[in-house]
Scaffold this motif. Sequence first.
Motif, PDB file in Angstrom:
ATOM      1  N   LEU A 130       0.955  -1.253  -0.072  1.00 23.48           N
ATOM      2  CA  LEU A 130       0.013   0.066   0.049  1.00 23.48           C
ATOM      3  C   LEU A 130       0.985   1.230   0.083  1.00 23.48           C
ATOM      4  O   LEU A 130       0.481   2.181  -0.773  1.00 23.48           O
ATOM      5  N   ARG A 131       1.987   1.208   0.875  1.00 25.06           N
ATOM      6  CA  ARG A 131       2.763   2.322   0.789  1.00 25.06           C
ATOM      7  C   ARG A 131       3.378   2.633  -0.653  1.00 25.06           C
ATOM      8  O   ARG A 131       3.490   3.784  -1.220  1.00 25.06           O
ATOM      9  N   ASN A 132       3.936   1.421  -1.266  1.00 28.11           N
ATOM     10  CA  ASN A 132       4.251   1.573  -2.684  1.00 28.11           C
ATOM     11  C   ASN A 132       3.251   2.115  -3.693  1.00 28.11           C
ATOM     12  O   ASN A 132       3.496   2.786  -4.484  1.00 28.11           O
ATOM     13  N   TRP A 133       2.060   1.574  -3.637  1.00 34.77           N
ATOM     14  CA  TRP A 133       1.161   2.144  -4.157  1.00 34.77           C
ATOM     15  C   TRP A 133       0.796   3.394  -4.072  1.00 34.77           C
ATOM     16  O   TRP A 133       0.573   4.165  -5.381  1.00 34.77           O
ATOM     17  N   HIS A 134       0.849   4.124  -3.028  1.00 29.28           N
ATOM     18  CA  HIS A 134       0.771   5.511  -2.740  1.00 29.28           C
ATOM     19  C   HIS A 134       1.673   6.294  -3.392  1.00 29.28           C
ATOM     20  O   HIS A 134       1.577   7.186  -3.934  1.00 29.28           O
ATOM     21  N   ASP A 135       2.887   5.912  -3.167  1.00 28.77           N
ATOM     22  CA  ASP A 135       4.196   6.353  -3.810  1.00 28.77           C
ATOM     23  C   ASP A 135       4.017   6.655  -5.333  1.00 28.77           C
ATOM     24  O   ASP A 135       4.378   7.671  -6.044  1.00 28.77           O
ATOM     25  N   ARG A 136       3.626   5.424  -5.889  1.00 31.38           N
ATOM     26  CA  ARG A 136       3.488   5.503  -7.328  1.00 31.38           C
ATOM     27  C   ARG A 136       2.382   6.308  -7.720  1.00 31.38           C
ATOM     28  O   ARG A 136       2.445   7.103  -8.842  1.00 31.38           O
ATOM     29  N   LEU A 137       1.294   6.673  -7.135  1.00 26.99           N
ATOM     30  CA  LEU A 137       0.270   7.441  -7.237  1.00 26.99           C
ATOM     31  C   LEU A 137       0.882   8.993  -7.228  1.00 26.99           C
ATOM     32  O   LEU A 137       0.439   9.758  -8.098  1.00 26.99           O
ATOM     33  N   SER A 138       1.305   9.158  -5.995  1.00 25.93           N
ATOM     34  CA  SER A 138       1.951  10.512  -6.121  1.00 25.93           C
ATOM     35  C   SER A 138       3.102  10.679  -6.922  1.00 25.93           C
ATOM     36  O   SER A 138       2.820  12.087  -7.620  1.00 25.93           O
ATOM     37  N   ALA A 139       3.738  10.010  -7.566  1.00 25.71           N
ATOM     38  CA  ALA A 139       4.929  10.185  -8.501  1.00 25.71           C
ATOM     39  C   ALA A 139       4.040  10.494  -9.847  1.00 25.71           C
ATOM     40  O   ALA A 139       4.432  11.193 -10.860  1.00 25.71           O
ATOM     41  N   ARG A 140       2.837   9.677 -10.099  1.00 26.23           N
ATOM     42  CA  ARG A 140       2.040  10.105 -11.188  1.00 26.23           C
ATOM     43  C   ARG A 140       1.654  11.148 -11.164  1.00 26.23           C
ATOM     44  O   ARG A 140       1.831  11.929 -12.385  1.00 26.23           O
ATOM     45  N   GLY A 141       0.756  11.646 -10.107  1.00 20.98           N
ATOM     46  CA  GLY A 141       0.573  13.061 -10.080  1.00 20.98           C
ATOM     47  C   GLY A 141       1.534  14.176 -10.244  1.00 20.98           C
ATOM     48  O   GLY A 141       1.326  15.227 -11.058  1.00 20.98           O
ATOM     49  N   ARG A 142       2.670  13.905  -9.738  1.00 21.02           N
ATOM     50  CA  ARG A 142       3.659  14.953 -10.236  1.00 21.02           C
ATOM     51  C   ARG A 142       4.098  14.880 -11.615  1.00 21.02           C
ATOM     52  O   ARG A 142       4.487  15.842 -12.232  1.00 21.02           O
ATOM     53  N   ALA A 143       4.238  13.530 -12.166  1.00 21.88           N
ATOM     54  CA  ALA A 143       4.684  13.350 -13.588  1.00 21.88           C
ATOM     55  C   ALA A 143       3.561  14.145 -14.408  1.00 21.88           C
ATOM     56  O   ALA A 143       4.024  14.658 -15.488  1.00 21.88           O
ATOM     57  N   MET A 144       2.316  14.144 -14.099  1.00 18.09           N
ATOM     58  CA  MET A 144       1.429  14.731 -14.983  1.00 18.09           C
ATOM     59  C   MET A 144       1.331  16.184 -14.945  1.00 18.09           C
ATOM     60  O   MET A 144       1.321  17.063 -15.703  1.00 18.09           O
ATOM     61  N   LEU A 145       1.785  16.793 -13.630  1.00 15.77           N
ATOM     62  CA  LEU A 145       2.131  18.245 -13.487  1.00 15.77           C
ATOM     63  C   LEU A 145       3.047  18.782 -14.292  1.00 15.77           C
ATOM     64  O   LEU A 145       3.345  19.781 -15.208  1.00 15.77           O
ATOM     65  N   ALA A 146       4.307  17.929 -14.309  1.00 17.60           N
ATOM     66  CA  ALA A 146       5.515  18.306 -15.430  1.00 17.60           C
ATOM     67  C   ALA A 146       5.132  18.329 -16.818  1.00 17.60           C
ATOM     68  O   ALA A 146       5.639  18.938 -17.809  1.00 17.60           O
ATOM     69  N   GLY A 147       4.347  17.228 -17.110  1.00 18.76           N
ATOM     70  CA  GLY A 147       3.994  17.053 -18.331  1.00 18.76           C
ATOM     71  C   GLY A 147       2.990  18.138 -18.910  1.00 18.76           C
ATOM     72  O   GLY A 147       3.051  18.841 -19.873  1.00 18.76           O
ATOM     73  N   ALA A 148       2.238  18.441 -17.956  1.00 20.31           N
ATOM     74  CA  ALA A 148       1.287  19.805 -18.342  1.00 20.31           C
ATOM     75  C   ALA A 148       1.911  21.099 -18.675  1.00 20.31           C
ATOM     76  O   ALA A 148       1.739  21.714 -19.737  1.00 20.31           O
ATOM     77  N   ALA A 149       3.261  21.192 -17.898  1.00 24.13           N
ATOM     78  CA  ALA A 149       3.859  22.436 -18.007  1.00 24.13           C
ATOM     79  C   ALA A 149       4.713  22.341 -19.375  1.00 24.13           C
ATOM     80  O   ALA A 149       4.756  23.323 -20.109  1.00 24.13           O
ATOM     81  N   GLU A 150       5.181  21.058 -19.828  1.00 19.33           N
ATOM     82  CA  GLU A 150       5.670  20.978 -21.295  1.00 19.33           C
ATOM     83  C   GLU A 150       4.732  21.232 -22.095  1.00 19.33           C
ATOM     84  O   GLU A 150       4.996  21.617 -23.356  1.00 19.33           O
ATOM     85  N   LEU A 151       3.554  20.556 -22.155  1.00 17.10           N
ATOM     86  CA  LEU A 151       2.624  20.802 -23.210  1.00 17.10           C
ATOM     87  C   LEU A 151       2.020  22.032 -23.510  1.00 17.10           C
ATOM     88  O   LEU A 151       1.945  22.647 -24.387  1.00 17.10           O
ATOM     89  N   GLU A 152       1.942  22.638 -22.041  1.00 15.13           N
ATOM     90  CA  GLU A 152       1.747  24.241 -22.315  1.00 15.13           C
ATOM     91  C   GLU A 152       2.754  24.935 -23.003  1.00 15.13           C
ATOM     92  O   GLU A 152       2.449  26.023 -23.692  1.00 15.13           O
ATOM     93  N   ALA A 153       3.821  24.786 -22.754  1.00 14.01           N
ATOM     94  CA  ALA A 153       4.980  25.572 -23.261  1.00 14.01           C
ATOM     95  C   ALA A 153       4.773  25.307 -25.055  1.00 14.01           C
ATOM     96  O   ALA A 153       5.108  26.065 -25.782  1.00 14.01           O
ATOM     97  N   TYR A 154       4.682  23.972 -25.126  1.00 19.23           N
ATOM     98  CA  TYR A 154       4.331  23.532 -26.713  1.00 19.23           C
ATOM     99  C   TYR A 154       3.168  24.223 -27.462  1.00 19.23           C
ATOM    100  O   TYR A 154       3.266  24.588 -28.503  1.00 19.23           O
TER     101      TYR A 154
END
Length: 255
Positions: A226-250
């Motif tokens: 469950l901790r690993n699951w939580h960490d993976r969801l948090s990492a995915r959320g942060r990755a989505m933020l990073a992706g959104a920033a680059e998509l907006e720049a494009y």
Amino acid sequence: MGGNLQNGERLRPVDLARAHGLSTQAVRNYEEAGILPAAGRTPHGYRTYTSLHAGALRAFLALVPGHGHRTATSIMRAVNEGAVDEALHLVDESHAQLLDDRQTLRAVERALRDLDLGEAPDPGTASGSGSDPTTGTVPGSGGTFIGPLARNLGIRPATLRKWEGAGLVHPRRDPRTGYRVYDEADVRDARLSHQLRRGGYLLEQIAPLIAQVRAAGGPEPLEATLRNWHDRLSARGRAMLAGAAELEAYLRERG
């Protein structure tokens, strides 16, 4: 290198590839898939790329960790075809899926916590006269029949049979009567399934979670999972933020 390009600067495929740790074939594949805009051509037919292509590649590579390769490809293809609303809809769908996954994790954590805090169900009282499916446990087996377990959970026996068909519980059969007998692990799995069903989760969503509990030998060993699951969801959320920033720049560079 890609982030410092001037608008008019031309890049060879190898330049674009090296700047992002890719092969030139990967860059060509991305162009053919619609992830990159169509390349320019030299008089001799060689591909040339610009800062716009570098921006598209940065956006795609940033989108992949949060959205997955297939969705990231669909997002970039939609943008490059001018269907920005469709691209944003795909982004929204990924965020909705992440939210659903977070809610599922919370439901599992809550169900396991309730399972730990709650008293063990009393499936019935053993009858001294033999295996009676209406009275409770099977003498000498530590198991319980379907009726008493269903009554304890406040559900119908038909529901337990449906859960069995979905792989949530695995009762054995009493050799003398042929009736279903639920051992301690089955009772635990039935209680956990009941908690999750009350939370609105479908059987197909519950089945893999029950399988994890069963493989781990109970809820306690799942804490690390469950901790690993939580960490993976948090990492995915942060990755989505990073992706959104680059998509907006494009999108800004495309105008």
